[in-house]
Design a protein around this motif. Sequence first.
Motif, PDB file in Angstrom:
ATOM      1  N   LEU A 170     -12.606  -8.481  -2.965  1.00  0.00           N
ATOM      2  CA  LEU A 170     -13.010  -9.021  -1.670  1.00  0.00           C
ATOM      3  C   LEU A 170     -13.632  -7.901  -0.846  1.00  0.00           C
ATOM      4  CD1 LEU A 170      -9.834 -11.153  -0.903  1.00  0.00           C
ATOM      5  CD2 LEU A 170     -12.159 -12.047  -1.260  1.00  0.00           C
ATOM      6  N   ALA A 171     -14.725  -8.213  -0.190  1.00  0.00           N
ATOM      7  CA  ALA A 171     -15.348  -7.204   0.685  1.00  0.00           C
ATOM      8  C   ALA A 171     -15.508  -7.760   2.092  1.00  0.00           C
ATOM      9  CB  ALA A 171     -16.696  -6.782   0.136  1.00  0.00           C
ATOM     10  N   THR A 172     -15.698  -9.084   2.183  1.00  0.00           N
ATOM     11  CA  THR A 172     -15.889  -9.674   3.513  1.00  0.00           C
ATOM     12  C   THR A 172     -14.948 -10.867   3.680  1.00  0.00           C
ATOM     13  OG1 THR A 172     -17.530 -11.249   2.774  1.00  0.00           O
ATOM     14  CG2 THR A 172     -18.354  -9.109   3.444  1.00  0.00           C
ATOM     15  N   ILE A 173     -14.637 -11.129   4.954  1.00  0.00           N
ATOM     16  CA  ILE A 173     -13.739 -12.246   5.245  1.00  0.00           C
ATOM     17  C   ILE A 173     -14.369 -13.573   4.829  1.00  0.00           C
ATOM     18  CG2 ILE A 173     -12.766 -13.542   7.212  1.00  0.00           C
ATOM     19  CD1 ILE A 173     -11.049 -11.195   6.421  1.00  0.00           C
ATOM     20  N   SER A 174     -15.690 -13.639   4.856  1.00  0.00           N
ATOM     21  CA  SER A 174     -16.303 -14.927   4.493  1.00  0.00           C
ATOM     22  C   SER A 174     -16.070 -15.238   3.012  1.00  0.00           C
ATOM     23  CB  SER A 174     -17.781 -14.962   4.856  1.00  0.00           C
ATOM     24  OG  SER A 174     -18.499 -14.195   3.942  1.00  0.00           O
ATOM     25  N   GLU A 175     -15.994 -14.206   2.173  1.00  0.00           N
ATOM     26  CA  GLU A 175     -15.681 -14.466   0.750  1.00  0.00           C
ATOM     27  C   GLU A 175     -14.281 -15.069   0.637  1.00  0.00           C
ATOM     28  OE1 GLU A 175     -18.172 -10.790  -1.328  1.00  0.00           O
ATOM     29  OE2 GLU A 175     -16.173 -10.457  -0.512  1.00  0.00           O
ATOM     30  N   LEU A 176     -13.383 -14.542   1.450  1.00  0.00           N
ATOM     31  CA  LEU A 176     -12.016 -15.059   1.415  1.00  0.00           C
ATOM     32  C   LEU A 176     -11.987 -16.510   1.884  1.00  0.00           C
ATOM     33  CD1 LEU A 176      -8.989 -14.851   1.149  1.00  0.00           C
ATOM     34  CD2 LEU A 176      -8.899 -13.724   3.366  1.00  0.00           C
ATOM     35  N   ARG A 177     -12.722 -16.784   2.960  1.00  0.00           N
ATOM     36  CA  ARG A 177     -12.707 -18.163   3.490  1.00  0.00           C
ATOM     37  C   ARG A 177     -13.317 -19.140   2.495  1.00  0.00           C
ATOM     38  NH1 ARG A 177     -13.898 -16.233   9.499  1.00  0.00           N
ATOM     39  NH2 ARG A 177     -11.812 -15.405   9.882  1.00  0.00           N
ATOM     40  N   GLN A 178     -14.410 -18.736   1.856  1.00  0.00           N
ATOM     41  CA  GLN A 178     -15.013 -19.632   0.845  1.00  0.00           C
ATOM     42  C   GLN A 178     -14.030 -19.868  -0.298  1.00  0.00           C
ATOM     43  OE1 GLN A 178     -19.119 -18.645  -0.526  1.00  0.00           O
ATOM     44  NE2 GLN A 178     -19.007 -17.086   1.051  1.00  0.00           N
TER      45      GLN A 178
END
Length: 582
Positions: free
Chosen positions: A405-413
């Motif tokens: 994971l590098a960005t929170i948006s990856e986590l949210r997706q």
Amino acid sequence: MILSHPVSFSIHGIGVSSGIAIGRAHLVSNALLEVVHYQLKPHQVEQEVDRFDRAIVSVKENLENISRQLPENAPTEMASFIQTHLAMLMDKSLSQAPKNIIRTELCNAEWAIKQQMDDIVEQFDAIEDDYLRERKQDVIQVVERVIKVLLGHPSHAPQDETAQESHMILVAHDISPADAILFKHHHFAAFITDVGGVTSHTTILARSLNIPSIVALQKARDLISDGELIIVDGSLGVVIVNPSKEVLAEYELRQDQFELEQQKLKRIRSTKAVTLDGTAIDLLANIEVPEDVDAVKASGASGIGLYRTEFLFMNRRDMPDEETQFAAYKQVAETMQGMPVTIRTLDLGADKQMNPDLDSDCANPALGLRAVRLCLAEPQIFHTQLRALLRASHYGNIKILIPMLATISELRQTKMLLDRAKQSLRKQNIPFDEQIKIGGMVEVPAAAINATAFAKELDFLSIGTNDLIQYTLAIDRTDDSVAHLYSPLHPAVLQLLALTFHAGIKYGKPVSVCGEIAGETRLTKLLLGMGLRQFSMHPSNVLSVKKQVLQSDIVKLNPIARKILGTDDVEKVELLVSKINQ
Ligand code: PEP
Ligand code: MG
């Protein structure tokens, strides 16, 4: 007549798995590179044709042997691989056509079959269908087997494979992770390679075989001949070729001593991992394939902190379907009987390719479409895995771990896709653990710097130091030419670890380290002093790390760790760390 002793010499590399092995070299070669062309005299032609025929028969018998001796737990794909290779070998284009080339061109057999292979490969290249086109790799592998026999270093397993392998030392220039995983079914005494970094995946697999291993030996593959007697000292990273009687005797003694130490360690197998000041520490294990669970249980680990699922996707022609994945995850969850099983979603890419012969054509694969990025780009593959994981969660204590994971948006997706997978199971009334925990790997510096944001939205964090060090220091973890610069004790790396530990404390979320440093005993005390309470490592390291834990007093370690964190040069850090261990 005086028989002279073969020349004895030693080669130095990087020891990645300790212990001493004494055995005969078994060379794994890239035979295709060794093929040379030579012209025959007319009267030599029929002899050469005979030599070719014998090589074909030898490879055929060898493949049939492997097929008969496949262990029950070998991947199902392996059996069909071998059948395909047998069929290709016996096809006229490989078993007959090269003989015509020998006869018409008066050339050696290796050259003839290589010419024929090049022709076949060219035809494959013209095929539009991706699947069929990739089958050219099978042709190459079969031809390579024949050439190895012709060159006099057959790769065939001896008749009584297991008994003899236990005295054989695997010597290779380089081995892909996909090939290395296949060695889990063998019983070599040691594993040594010319290239490789301390945390490359091939090295990680070599280490998980729990045999002495050395990488970065540079020219071992060229200097050592098949069948030569060698000593591998995994602790010192030294290989001794053709040792004298005295050296051999000395090493036999050291080998006994090492084994005695290992036996002694087993006494603390069921001792609780508690420090002198009474802090309980979680010692978890890393696995690559479901069969590794036996080693986890034998190690006394309190669960699995990292199951690298991508190995399930290797050495296959297609993606494993939901049922195949479900069966593997369920098997691990059930065998661990309620202990935590942290399963990481697919982390393919960089040095982990599905097929060893398919090189990534991107310039910087470690920075490319790998791990969660790949899964988000291929949501169907991700959906299948998430469903399989959720279904298996009904049968044990499964946690899901997201890599890279590098960005929170990856986590949210990712969470959105996980919700979608849950929804699809609910619709079908398929049970799963509704409270399943989801964690993220901190292995990109951006995630460590921004760790609070991740800690807030996740149930736990797991630091992948293998990649974190690679990305922080810009050192390719697989490249032995920069291996000396790859340092877990670089102040920048330590700062990122500290940031992540603090983020966990701030949000009350557990943080573990599952990179190779978790199993390095010289770092145990430092990590404890910095606040780490969960270590996940190879099963073979659990007991020696536990020994360190039992001798540690965190109250005393805290100020030393603070001092180390305030030190800005890596040499001074090294010195302080060696002092903690005195
Ligand atoms: C890591 O990067 O530290 C890690 C545990 O993951 P892998 O070694 O599989 O990349
Ligand atoms: Mg990683």
